[in-house]
Every structure is written in C-alpha cells, then in structure tokens.
Design an enzyme around this catalytic site. Structure first.
Site, short mmCIF file in Angstrom:
data_model
loop_
_atom_site.label_atom_id
_atom_site.label_comp_id
_atom_site.label_asym_id
_atom_site.label_seq_id
_atom_site.Cartn_x
_atom_site.Cartn_y
_atom_site.Cartn_z
N CYS A 1 1.34 -0.93 -0.52
CA CYS A 1 -0.59 0.08 0.08
C CYS A 1 0.96 1.33 0.37
O CYS A 1 1.85 1.40 0.73
CB CYS A 1 -1.78 -0.25 1.19
SG CYS A 1 -2.03 -1.02 1.43
N ARG B 1 5.75 -1.27 -4.27
CA ARG B 1 5.52 -1.80 -3.59
C ARG B 1 4.53 -3.23 -3.32
O ARG B 1 4.03 -3.69 -2.79
CB ARG B 1 4.79 -0.54 -2.43
CG ARG B 1 5.42 0.25 -1.31
CD ARG B 1 4.73 1.09 -1.07
NE ARG B 1 5.53 1.81 -0.05
CZ ARG B 1 5.56 2.07 1.38
NH1 ARG B 1 4.48 1.13 1.67
NH2 ARG B 1 6.74 2.52 2.35
N TRP C 1 -2.95 -3.52 -2.22
CA TRP C 1 -2.97 -4.44 -1.80
C TRP C 1 -3.67 -4.59 -0.72
O TRP C 1 -3.79 -4.80 0.54
CB TRP C 1 -1.47 -4.23 -1.52
CG TRP C 1 -0.82 -5.91 -1.30
CD1 TRP C 1 -0.64 -6.77 -2.03
CD2 TRP C 1 -0.85 -6.52 -0.34
NE1 TRP C 1 -0.34 -8.00 -1.70
CE2 TRP C 1 -0.47 -8.47 -0.87
CE3 TRP C 1 -1.12 -6.81 1.54
CZ2 TRP C 1 -0.59 -9.11 0.41
CZ3 TRP C 1 -0.69 -8.16 1.87
CH2 TRP C 1 -0.34 -8.71 1.37
N ASN D 1 -3.13 3.35 5.35
CA ASN D 1 -2.13 2.04 4.98
C ASN D 1 -2.81 1.31 6.58
O ASN D 1 -2.09 2.26 7.54
CB ASN D 1 -0.76 2.59 4.52
CG ASN D 1 0.15 2.66 3.45
OD1 ASN D 1 -1.59 2.30 2.47
ND2 ASN D 1 0.99 3.31 3.22
N GLY D 2 -1.95 -0.49 6.66
CA GLY D 2 -2.42 -0.71 8.25
C GLY D 2 -3.46 -1.44 7.68
O GLY D 2 -3.79 -1.68 6.94
N GLU E 1 17.09 -19.63 -0.64
CA GLU E 1 16.19 -17.69 -1.48
C GLU E 1 16.00 -18.37 -2.62
O GLU E 1 15.47 -17.93 -3.85
CB GLU E 1 17.61 -16.72 -1.70
CG GLU E 1 18.26 -15.69 -2.49
CD GLU E 1 16.64 -14.94 -1.99
OE1 GLU E 1 16.69 -14.19 -2.31
OE2 GLU E 1 15.75 -14.62 -0.68
N LYS F 1 12.78 -16.98 -5.18
CA LYS F 1 13.11 -16.54 -6.17
C LYS F 1 11.83 -16.73 -7.63
O LYS F 1 10.95 -16.58 -8.12
CB LYS F 1 14.11 -15.82 -6.67
CG LYS F 1 15.27 -15.08 -6.05
CD LYS F 1 14.32 -13.44 -5.85
CE LYS F 1 14.61 -12.75 -4.68
NZ LYS F 1 14.14 -12.72 -3.80
N GLU G 1 8.51 -16.69 -6.75
CA GLU G 1 8.17 -15.65 -6.08
C GLU G 1 7.48 -14.67 -7.73
O GLU G 1 6.63 -14.56 -7.53
CB GLU G 1 8.68 -14.56 -5.68
CG GLU G 1 8.95 -14.08 -4.31
CD GLU G 1 10.17 -13.20 -3.47
OE1 GLU G 1 9.87 -12.66 -2.56
OE2 GLU G 1 11.44 -13.54 -4.14
N HIS H 1 15.47 -37.56 4.25
CA HIS H 1 14.39 -38.16 4.92
C HIS H 1 13.25 -37.17 4.66
O HIS H 1 12.39 -36.89 5.32
CB HIS H 1 15.03 -37.20 6.00
CG HIS H 1 16.32 -37.40 6.74
ND1 HIS H 1 16.48 -38.72 7.98
CD2 HIS H 1 17.70 -37.35 6.62
CE1 HIS H 1 17.57 -38.65 7.99
NE2 HIS H 1 18.58 -37.64 7.57
N LYS I 1 6.32 -4.92 -1.96
CA LYS I 1 7.67 -4.70 -1.59
C LYS I 1 7.81 -5.23 0.08
O LYS I 1 9.32 -5.42 0.39
CB LYS I 1 8.23 -3.84 -2.53
CG LYS I 1 10.22 -3.76 -2.20
CD LYS I 1 10.78 -4.42 -2.90
CE LYS I 1 12.68 -3.89 -2.70
NZ LYS I 1 12.46 -5.59 -3.66
#
Length: 606
Positions: free
Chosen positions: A2, A28, A75, A100-101, A479, A483, A486, A502, A601
């Site tokens: 947002c 963002r 968002w 926002n929030g 990571e 990526k 995402e 395992h 973001k």
C-alpha cells in the site's frame, strides 16, 4: 505494501504530484489504485483495478484537477480487489480517506457506527476510519482526525480531506510509516521519501501518535498528547538514475545487473575494520559481544542464515538467525553480551521492527541495523546501523539488496573475528581482497546468462522444482526457491541436500527438476553422493558447479560452470545465477516480473 501520496499545492494542480508519487510507489505491490481531489462541488474520485498508467489515462480523460488531493495504491487485506474496496474511501461524499495498515478493532467500531446510522458500502476496515472521522467532524478536520485516531487500535497511516476545508490535508500515523514533504510548490504526505523525491526538498519523519495538519503555506504537528511539536527537517536525496528503467526490460533485470556496482559501493564504505564502520564512535564498542542474534523476514532471513556460518567459523561467536514474525511471539530467553542485528531492505518491515522492539524490551540493548534506507524506522530504533549502498530497489523480488546485505554481514563477521583475535592480519587482508574483487566475479557469473536462459527454456513448462545446497549454500537454495516461486509461480522448495533421504527424495522422478549448488568446498564429496541418489531415481539435475569441481555433464545432468571456488563469498556468486534463472523462467511464463501477484515490496503490516 500500500502506498499513500497526498498534498496541498500552492499555485497549481496537485494531480501531477499525486500521480508521480504513485508511480514511484508501484514497487511496493498493489492490486488497485485511486486518486481524489477537492473541487468546488466536493471531492471527485477516480479508481481502477488496473495499473497507475491506466489511472493516469483515466485522470487525463476526465480532466481531473484540483490543488488538494489524496492518492493510494492498495494491496488487499480486508476485502477483495474491487472498485468498492479501492481507496480513497468516502463518508457521505464529505470525508475522503486513504489508509495503510490494519485496524484491529474495526469490527467493534463498525457495529457502533451502524448503530449510529452509518451505511457501509465496502468490505474494508478503512471505511470505519472515514465514518469515524465524519462522526467527529464539527467544522475542524484536525480535531476530528485526532479524536478518531485515538479510537483506532492497530497499525495505520492515514491521509484525510474534507470538502468543507478545500486547502487542508490531515495525516496521522501509528506503527505504519508516514512522512511530510516540504517543497516550493506545496506540502505533501507519503508512505516514504521515494514517493516525494520529485516535488519535495525537505522531509519530516512523523512519530507514532503524530497528527500532521497541512495547509497552504502552513504545517502543524500534534503529538499523541495533543501538544504542538516541532520535528526535524531532513534533506531528501536520491541516487541519480537508479530509479530509471533505461534499456532494461524489467527493474528486476536491471537490479540483477547492478549488483557489481552495488557491491562495490557497499565495500567502498570500509575505512577501518572496527566498530566505527557500523555507526559507532567507539572502535571497541563490540568488545563485550559474545552472541549475535539476527532478525529478518523472507530474503533478509536467508541472508542471516548464510551469515550465521560466517560468524561461527570466521569470528568464533555464537550466532542465531530468527524469523522475525515468529521470534516476536516467542518466550525468548535473553543472553548477556548479545548484539541484535535486524535486517531489512526497506527498514519498515513491520515484523522485523516489532521483533527488534521485543528484543530491546527483554534487555538486549545492543542493536545494529543492516538496512538499505538510512532514515527508516528500524535504523532509527537501533543504536547503530550499516547502510548498504544498493540504491533504490523497485522490483518486488529482492536481488541487489540481498547481496549487499551479505557484504555488510561479512564485514561484521570480519570485524568481530578481528576483535576476538581469531584472524591474523594476513587473513583479514585476504578476505578484504576477495571482497574488492567480488564485483568482477559477479560480472563473470552474469556472463553465463545465455546458458542460464537455456535452462529456463526447459524449466518454463515445469510446475515443481527442488533446490539443494549444503553448508553455506543451503540458505542459498532457500533463497533460490523463494525467487522462483515469487516471480514465476513455479512451486519450488529449498532443502539441505543431506536431508534428501529424510523425505524429499520421495518427490524425485523424471518430471521433477532438481537444481543444485556444487561449490568446490569440503562438502563436495558428500554432495556428489546426493547427486547419485537423485540420478538413481531418474531425477533431472541442473547443477551450478564451480569450475574446479571436475563434475562432468551426463545424461540427465546439465552443468553450468561458474568461476573457481570463491571461499566464504561463494554464496554470492551462486545466488546471482539463481536470480537470473528465476527471472528468465518468469519472462518465459509471461508473469508480471516486477509486481508478482499477491506480494508487496515493503511489508508494513503484520
């Protein structure tokens, strides 16, 4: 996550500033956007579920104009992406709000407002704010917002306008960032300084509980007690053309290729290898440190996991890497001599900020932020800071912020290792030479892009993948998998290669690609045995191998040879290759690389 832009212009329309700010906040992540300005007949609003570019076109077509306005990228949290839920949100066509929030007590407030006769047309918690301000409004918007804000529980940043006060915007914050921008053409509010870099020269960072009153040529700030306060003005700066896309197809691609420069800029900050490198005035400030606690989310957590091995091996110091969103709710037992290291690209990550405050509340007072934004909340909350020199990172999937975080953490490990007499002068010099040469080594990995595209063309039609690594390269596998999922939406998981037997080995078939980091380190022979386990089950292997590993391509195993083993810094080379792989798979699958679905973001809410 947002974005807010608002303002009062002195001589001209506020609309260009609002749209420019929204464009700068696109990084963002968002699923709707909108703008409202005050005109003679009241607030006029345009909202869309498309991108800011489409909003700008709609604004031009409608000839939207006015000197006072608010704008937002949303968002979705409360309520699906829909025009009715897009901001700005209104009450009785008199009050307009962007927010926002998350308002935690919105249900109780909604019930009370319904009893007062208010009708709700959206699913948002933001509409509660709009009606609450309206219910308190008696001709003074500042008083109405102040009184309404005292009733809100949770984290929020808001900007409010009223049709009866056409040259006024009120902002308020609690737990979510909001800044005031001052420029020759007016006064502004925004979620971060980047949104205002075109129109503002001075920035004021509001504190929790602050309410800001922006009028034409006038600014007043009240604290949570209702007292008028003065907050310091900071000069706003921006790093040249870092925010311009240039010849690149996407910001993520640009930022991947900016990593040699970002790493070089970050390393160039080294003047002396002691605590002063990290913002202290005392070179021996770390002398009592016996334990390092790193806090982060997502990619920043994986940088901490990687650095844990450096702290243990190079500095001989206990190190812990905690997921901030989990740590903040643990009954954590503090340890004496702990250096708490919150890690965040934006410095506004809500969970990391809360985790830092929790660590401080249990008595762990030595805090050192690793961050890319010098003026962020996490930096201001910490004793000391190392500001990475990644420059603006627009793509939602972090790349250059990750590698520069690793450089900062490696420097901290060297500093602690030297302080604890674990490193000789010759060893320190060797590590610093490796850091100085790292940009060239990264360039050599980037030169493998054509081979990586070849892998991407094979992986584009897959729906699942395993990423494996051992030792320092296990966090890099995590990571790499992050990526991939995402931005390409290909389901990917990272595992320590030693854990294959395992459980994960059950997934390995001819249809399951397995992507492996194979550095020429002390675990290479163990890793080769893991590769044999995969080959024996018909798995298809894609191996990033250091040039001196002597691994050979074979049926069912593709190999891309990276430079020779780069020691402790080897993870930085392998992760760059993985970033390119995820990027090109995403491009081939036709996803929105810079703005992946459902993601933001800067995650400024819990």
């Amino acid at each position: 996550m947002c974005g807010i832009v608002a303002g009062v212009a002195l001589q001209r329309s506020i609309v260009p500033a609002l749209l420019d700010g929204l464009k700068r906040l696109e990084y963002r992540g968002y699923d709707s956007c909108g703008v409202a300005v005050l005109q003679a007949g009241g607030p006029r609003c345009i909202r869309t579920l498309a991108r800011v570019e489409a909003l700008e076109s709609d604004v031009r077509a409608a000839n939207l104009d006015g000197s006072t306005g608010i704008a937002h990228t949303r968002w979705a949290t409360h309520g699906v992406p829909a025009i009715a839920n897009a901001h700005p949100i209104f009450s009785h066509d008199q009050i307009a709000v962007v927010h926002n929030g998350i308002i935690e007590n919105h249900e109780a407030l909604r019930e009370s407002l319904v009893e007062q006769g208010y009708e709700f047309v959206s699913q948002t918690d933001t509409e509660v704010i709009a009606h609450l301000v309206h219910s308190h409004y008696e001709g003074d918007l500042l008083a109405a917002v102040f009184d309404a804000a005292r009733m809100l529980q949770g984290a929020y940043a808001i900007a409010v306008i009223c049709k009866d006060e056409p040259q006024r915007v009120i902002g308020a914050r609690q737990g979510s960032p909001l800044v005031v921008g001052l420029g020759p053409d007016g006064a502004f509010l925004a979620s971060d300084t980047f949104a205002l870099s075109t129109y503002a020269s001075g920035i004021i960072y509001l504190e929790d509980g602050d309410v800001a009153d922006l009028r034409s040529g006038n600014l007043r700030i009240l604290n949570s007690a209702g007292e008028t306060v003065v907050r310091g003005v900071n000069q706003i700066t921006e790093q040249g053309g870092d925010s311009e896309l240039g010849a690149y197809r996407h910001y993520m691609q640009k930022e991947i290729f900016e990593q040699p420069l970002a790493v070089a800029r970050t390393f160039s900050m080294v003047r002396s290898l002691d605590a002063t490198l990290f913002g202290t005035v005392d070179p021996n400030a770390f002398s009592g440190v016996d334990n390092v606690l790193m806090l982060g989310c997502g990619t920043s957590h994986y940088s901490a996991l990687t650095a844990r091995g450096w702290f243990e091996t190079i500095a001989g110091i206990r190190a812990h890497a905690e997921i901030a969103s989990e740590y903040r709710y643990r009954d954590y037992v503090p340890q004496r001599g702990t250096l708490v290291v919150p890690i965040s690209q934006s410095g506004e990550t809500a969970d990391t900020l809360a985790a830092l405050r929790y660590a401080q509340s249990v008595g762990e007072a030595l805090t050192l932020a690793i961050c890319n934004v010098a003026t962020s909340a996490i930096v201001r909350q910490s004793n000391w800071a190392f500001i990475t020199q990644a420059g603006p990172e627009i793509g939602v999937a972090s790349t250059k912020a990750f590698t520069t975080q690793l450089v900062a953490l490696f420097l901290l490990a060297l500093t602690l290792g030297r302080q604890r007499a674990r490193l000789s002068a010759g060893q320190v010099a060797k590590h610093l030479r490796d850091l100085a040469a790292l940009p060239d080594a990264i360039r050599s990995v980037l030169a493998r892009e054509p081979q990586i595209i070849g892998w991407a063309q094979e992986l584009r039609r897959k729906e699942h993948a395993l990423f494996l690594g051992r030792g320092l390269h296990y966090p890099i596998a995590l990571e790499a998998a992050l990526k991939m999922k995402e931005i390409s939406y290909l389901h990917a998981e990272g595992y320590p290669a030693g854990e294959l037997k395992h459980g994960p080995l059950a997934l390995v078939t001819e249809a399951m690609p397995v992507i492996v980091s194979a550095p020429n380190d002390c675990l290479l022979d163990k890793l080769k045995a893991n590769l044999q386990e995969i080959s024996a089950r018909g798995g298809k292997l894609y191996v990033l191998a250091d040039a001196n590993t002597r691994l050979q391509a074979a049926e069912g195993m593709r190999i891309i040879r990276l430079p020779d083993y780069y020691g402790f810094l080897s993870p930085l080379l392998h992760v760059v290759a993985y970033q390119l792989l995820a990027y090109h798979v995403a491009c081939l699958r036709g996803t929105d690389v810079d703005k992946p679905r459902n993601l933001a973001k800067s995650v400024t809410v819990e």
